[in-house]
Design a protein around this motif. Structure first.
Motif, short mmCIF file in Angstrom:
data_model
loop_
_atom_site.label_atom_id
_atom_site.label_comp_id
_atom_site.label_asym_id
_atom_site.label_seq_id
_atom_site.Cartn_x
_atom_site.Cartn_y
_atom_site.Cartn_z
N ALA A 197 35.16 43.72 56.69
CA ALA A 197 35.87 44.70 55.86
C ALA A 197 35.08 45.99 55.69
CB ALA A 197 36.19 44.09 54.50
N THR A 198 33.80 45.88 55.40
CA THR A 198 32.98 47.09 55.17
C THR A 198 32.97 47.99 56.40
OG1 THR A 198 31.56 45.85 53.64
CG2 THR A 198 30.70 47.92 54.51
N ASP A 251 40.58 48.31 47.09
CA ASP A 251 39.60 49.07 46.31
C ASP A 251 39.34 50.44 46.93
OD1 ASP A 251 39.39 46.90 44.64
OD2 ASP A 251 37.55 46.12 45.57
N ALA A 252 39.30 50.49 48.26
CA ALA A 252 39.06 51.77 48.95
C ALA A 252 40.20 52.75 48.69
CB ALA A 252 38.89 51.53 50.45
N LEU A 264 38.62 44.53 49.30
CA LEU A 264 37.91 45.79 49.54
C LEU A 264 38.85 46.88 50.07
CD1 LEU A 264 35.14 47.18 49.52
CD2 LEU A 264 34.83 46.43 51.89
#
Length: 329
Positions: free
Chosen positions: A103-104, A79-80, A76
């Motif tokens: 992670a979020t 991806d960000a 992630l």
């Protein structure tokens, strides 16, 4: 009259292009790291490759590598960056705390909080670290050294100061000098060079049978001469002509292999760090794998390799140091 709208559009265009390039470079560096492609071109690490080959600064290189490696376990994060919700510097700030389970949360904090606020959040999530040693220049020829030492070391310094007299700085300098005098390879070589001048190094015969005797050790005089000449530093040259700066894990490399009649003489020896010693033998001997389980073709050998692979008719060799230092007795 200046068209501010046009200037703004141009700036936004290049900013978007920069962020896309940052994400693409992150992907490329991750591939270089995973495949160990850096070793194919004679670099000692992916960090060395990025600084020398890609011409990135050390701080930028460190950020790319940290994010690329963390992204293996936390996709992630990458991806960000790719999607543009995080810059590389924002991603780098949360590398120490981000995990798959949180992670979020950390991607959201990194994208919304200001730098100082984010740094405080990260610091609060981490255990209190031990103070780190720090060395920085403070002007002129002076530097500031900050150390946190255990009680036993403090007593040693105080005792040394009592024996030597003078300031703590003088005692510390004396201790360093004594250690370097005993353990620095270059100083030992300079001190002993020429002491065994009457001893001659004989060229070992080619080992053609399985029962051949082990290679005889290189004469001390020769070892000291090579270390002194090469300044106790790897002599490998990168493709841009710069010299490897490594002064650790040095090997004496036979330019003409012993198996081909090469002698253990100063003229036939050169210092190489362990990584470049392995790389050179891999580049010149296809039977030796450069990367475990996957031999990759060396498509661009360094100028150092070419220099030693193609010797001139007189057999003379060009080392990294052009001038030969005078022997120290």
């Amino acid at each position: 009259m200046t068209n501010h709208t046009e200037i703004d559009e141009n700036a936004r265009f290049h900013a978007t292009k920069f962020l896309r390039s940052e994400a693409a470079l992150l992907e490329s560096i991750q591939r270089v790291d995973d495949s160990r492609a850096w070793a194919t071109f004679g670099f000692t690490s992916v960090f060395d490759y990025c600084v020398r080959r890609l011409k990135l600064s050390e701080s930028t290189t460190s950020a790319f590598i940290c994010v690329a490696r963390k992204a293996k376990t936390v996709p992630l994060l990458k991806d960000a960056v790719v999607q543009g919700s995080l810059t590389l510097s924002q991603a780098k700030r949360v590398v120490s705390v981000i995990e798959p389970a949180n992670a979020t949360l950390w991607v959201e904090k990194a994208s919304q909080l200001k730098q100082r606020e984010l740094e405080r959040e990260v610091a609060a999530a981490l255990p209190s670290p031990a103070p780190k040693a720090r060395l920085k220049a403070v002007g002129g020829q002076m530097s500031e050294l900050t150390l946190v030492i255990p009680e036993a070391m403090r007593k040693k310094l105080e005792r040394l100061q009592e024996i030597r007299g003078g300031s703590l700085l003088e005692a510390f300098d004396h201790a360093l000098e004594q250690v370097l005098k005993r353990e620095c390879p270059l100083r030992r070589a300079q001190r002993n060079f020429g002491k065994c001048r009457n001893r001659k190094s004989s060229a070992p015969k080619p080992r053609s049978s399985r029962n051949a005797r082990p290679r005889p050790p290189t004469a001390a005089q020769v070892t000291h001469a090579v270390i002194t000449r090469d300044n106790a530093q790897c002599t490998f040259r990168y493709v841009d002509g710069s010299r490897c700066a490594s002064r650790r894990w040095l090997h004496a490399h036979h330019v003409t292999p012993v198996s081909h009649g090469g002698a253990s003489t100063a003229e036939n020896l050169a210092l190489l760090c362990s990584q470049h010693h392995r790389f050179l033998h891999s580049a010149l001997s296809p039977s030796t794998p450069l990367v475990p389980k996957a031999r990759e073709k060396v498509s661009e050998p360094s100028s150092w390799c070419e220099t030693y692979r193609h010797q001139n008719d007189t057999g003379s060799l060009r080392f990294a140091d052009e001038q030969q230092p005078q022997p120290h007795h």
